[in-house]
Scaffold this motif. Structure first.
Motif, PDB file in Angstrom:
ATOM      1  N   PHE A  88     -12.063 -41.815 -38.391  1.00  0.00           N
ATOM      2  CA  PHE A  88     -11.876 -40.611 -37.584  1.00  0.00           C
ATOM      3  C   PHE A  88     -11.024 -39.628 -38.382  1.00  0.00           C
ATOM      4  N   ASP A  89     -11.560 -38.433 -38.583  1.00  0.00           N
ATOM      5  CA  ASP A  89     -10.842 -37.399 -39.321  1.00  0.00           C
ATOM      6  C   ASP A  89     -10.101 -36.509 -38.321  1.00  0.00           C
ATOM      7  N   PRO A  90      -8.757 -36.515 -38.332  1.00  0.00           N
ATOM      8  CA  PRO A  90      -7.999 -35.726 -37.367  1.00  0.00           C
ATOM      9  C   PRO A  90      -7.828 -34.262 -37.763  1.00  0.00           C
ATOM     10  N   THR A  91      -8.479 -33.840 -38.851  1.00  0.00           N
ATOM     11  CA  THR A  91      -8.337 -32.460 -39.321  1.00  0.00           C
ATOM     12  C   THR A  91      -8.802 -31.469 -38.252  1.00  0.00           C
ATOM     13  N   ILE A  92      -8.023 -30.419 -38.071  1.00  0.00           N
ATOM     14  CA  ILE A  92      -8.364 -29.369 -37.105  1.00  0.00           C
ATOM     15  C   ILE A  92      -8.375 -28.020 -37.805  1.00  0.00           C
ATOM     16  N   THR A  93      -9.084 -27.061 -37.240  1.00  0.00           N
ATOM     17  CA  THR A  93      -9.095 -25.688 -37.730  1.00  0.00           C
ATOM     18  C   THR A  93      -8.246 -24.840 -36.791  1.00  0.00           C
ATOM     19  N   ALA A 108      -2.120 -19.903 -41.772  1.00  0.00           N
ATOM     20  CA  ALA A 108      -2.878 -18.773 -41.239  1.00  0.00           C
ATOM     21  C   ALA A 108      -4.026 -19.274 -40.371  1.00  0.00           C
ATOM     22  N   ARG A 109      -4.444 -18.419 -39.468  1.00  0.00           N
ATOM     23  CA  ARG A 109      -5.588 -18.732 -38.613  1.00  0.00           C
ATOM     24  C   ARG A 109      -6.811 -19.056 -39.477  1.00  0.00           C
ATOM     25  N   GLY A 110      -7.543 -20.105 -39.077  1.00  0.00           N
ATOM     26  CA  GLY A 110      -8.717 -20.515 -39.835  1.00  0.00           C
ATOM     27  C   GLY A 110      -8.428 -21.598 -40.851  1.00  0.00           C
ATOM     28  N   THR A 111      -7.152 -21.882 -41.093  1.00  0.00           N
ATOM     29  CA  THR A 111      -6.786 -22.940 -42.041  1.00  0.00           C
ATOM     30  C   THR A 111      -7.114 -24.309 -41.455  1.00  0.00           C
ATOM     31  N   ARG A 112      -7.647 -25.192 -42.291  1.00  0.00           N
ATOM     32  CA  ARG A 112      -7.909 -26.568 -41.858  1.00  0.00           C
ATOM     33  C   ARG A 112      -6.674 -27.414 -42.167  1.00  0.00           C
ATOM     34  N   VAL A 113      -6.161 -28.064 -41.139  1.00  0.00           N
ATOM     35  CA  VAL A 113      -4.910 -28.815 -41.267  1.00  0.00           C
ATOM     36  C   VAL A 113      -5.130 -30.255 -40.818  1.00  0.00           C
ATOM     37  N   ASN A 114      -4.654 -31.186 -41.628  1.00  0.00           N
ATOM     38  CA  ASN A 114      -4.682 -32.604 -41.278  1.00  0.00           C
ATOM     39  C   ASN A 114      -3.259 -33.015 -40.904  1.00  0.00           C
ATOM     40  N   PRO A 115      -3.015 -33.338 -39.633  1.00  0.00           N
ATOM     41  CA  PRO A 115      -1.651 -33.702 -39.209  1.00  0.00           C
ATOM     42  C   PRO A 115      -1.069 -34.872 -39.992  1.00  0.00           C
ATOM     43  N   LEU A 116      -1.942 -35.761 -40.504  1.00  0.00           N
ATOM     44  CA  LEU A 116      -1.454 -36.929 -41.237  1.00  0.00           C
ATOM     45  C   LEU A 116      -0.824 -36.557 -42.573  1.00  0.00           C
ATOM     46  N   ASP A 117      -1.019 -35.316 -43.025  1.00  0.00           N
ATOM     47  CA  ASP A 117      -0.383 -34.877 -44.270  1.00  0.00           C
ATOM     48  C   ASP A 117       1.118 -34.699 -44.089  1.00  0.00           C
ATOM     49  N   SER A 118       1.548 -34.482 -42.849  1.00  0.00           N
ATOM     50  CA  SER A 118       2.977 -34.238 -42.602  1.00  0.00           C
ATOM     51  C   SER A 118       3.603 -35.254 -41.653  1.00  0.00           C
ATOM     52  N   VAL A 119       2.772 -35.899 -40.819  1.00  0.00           N
ATOM     53  CA  VAL A 119       3.297 -36.874 -39.860  1.00  0.00           C
ATOM     54  C   VAL A 119       2.455 -38.138 -39.925  1.00  0.00           C
TER      55      VAL A 119
END
Length: 209
Positions: A88-93, A108-119
């Motif tokens: 499961f990929d938790p990445t969000i836009t 910025a808006r539109g950036t794809r962020v994976n919460p697991l990169d920081s938490v």
């Protein structure tokens, strides 16, 4: 044509129209409809005097306590009959800009962020039926730090009996998010992804499949 124009003009310039009283043409009844707020107040007063209000309050209290002690089971989940595992990929836009306390732009808006990169997901998430002794035993055998998430059962009763913290997947929000269809199931971190597993437990002797 000229006469046609003069006729409406003559009507406009004519003297004031006389109102005529034609008298009473039918039976007239007085307005006796009660004010709506007065009716509501009278109804509430009658309910209180009859004890109905107290009865309804007690019933609401009973149902609320019952719902807290035993929440509504998550619909659609069954005991796992076949092992299943997926990533499961938790990445969000991001739909809006993310800014810090001082207004600085973080993402910025539109950036794809994976919460697991920081938490990190520091503990496994275990989804199970608390009314199933096999699933409960399986969950308690896992890592002591695992999050125990019920999809059915009585969390407060289990916390008191087992001296462990139990959670409940209210409305199936988490199990739906992870596409879990059968329990017990486990969610754990694997790098930048989450590994979701539906686990088949040995069938208890004498138990119906």
């Amino acid at each position: 044509m000229r006469r046609a124009l003069l006729l409406p003009l003559a009507l406009v310039l004519a003297g004031p129209v006389q109102a005529r009283d034609y008298g009473q043409q039918g039976t007239v009844f007085p307005l006796i409809e009660r004010d709506l707020l007065q009716q509501i107040h009278a109804r509430l007063l009658a309910m209180e005097q009859s004890g109905e209000t107290a009865r309804l309050n007690e019933e609401l209290k009973r149902r609320t306590v019952a719902r807290v002690e035993r929440p509504e089971p998550v619909a659609g989940l069954v005991r796992a009959q076949a092992a299943r595992q997926w990533s499961f990929d938790p990445t969000i836009t991001l739909e809006t800009d993310i800014r810090g306390a001082k207004g600085e732009l973080i993402h910025a808006r539109g950036t794809r962020v994976n919460p697991l990169d920081s938490v990190e997901l520091r503990a496994d998430l275990l989804f199970f039926d608390g009314d199933d002794p096999d699933q409960l035993a399986w969950a308690l055998r896992q890592s002591p730090g695992a999050k125990l998430i019920l999809v059915r059962g009585a969390p407060l009763q289990l916390m008191k009996a087992r001296q462990r913290r139990f959670y409940f997947d209210q409305g199936g929000k988490l199990s739906t998010h992870f596409a879990i269809r059968a329990v017990p199931a486990r969610v754990r971190q694997q790098g930048r992804l989450l590994e979701v597993s539906e686990i088949v437990l040995p069938q208890a002797k004498g138990a119906r499949p």
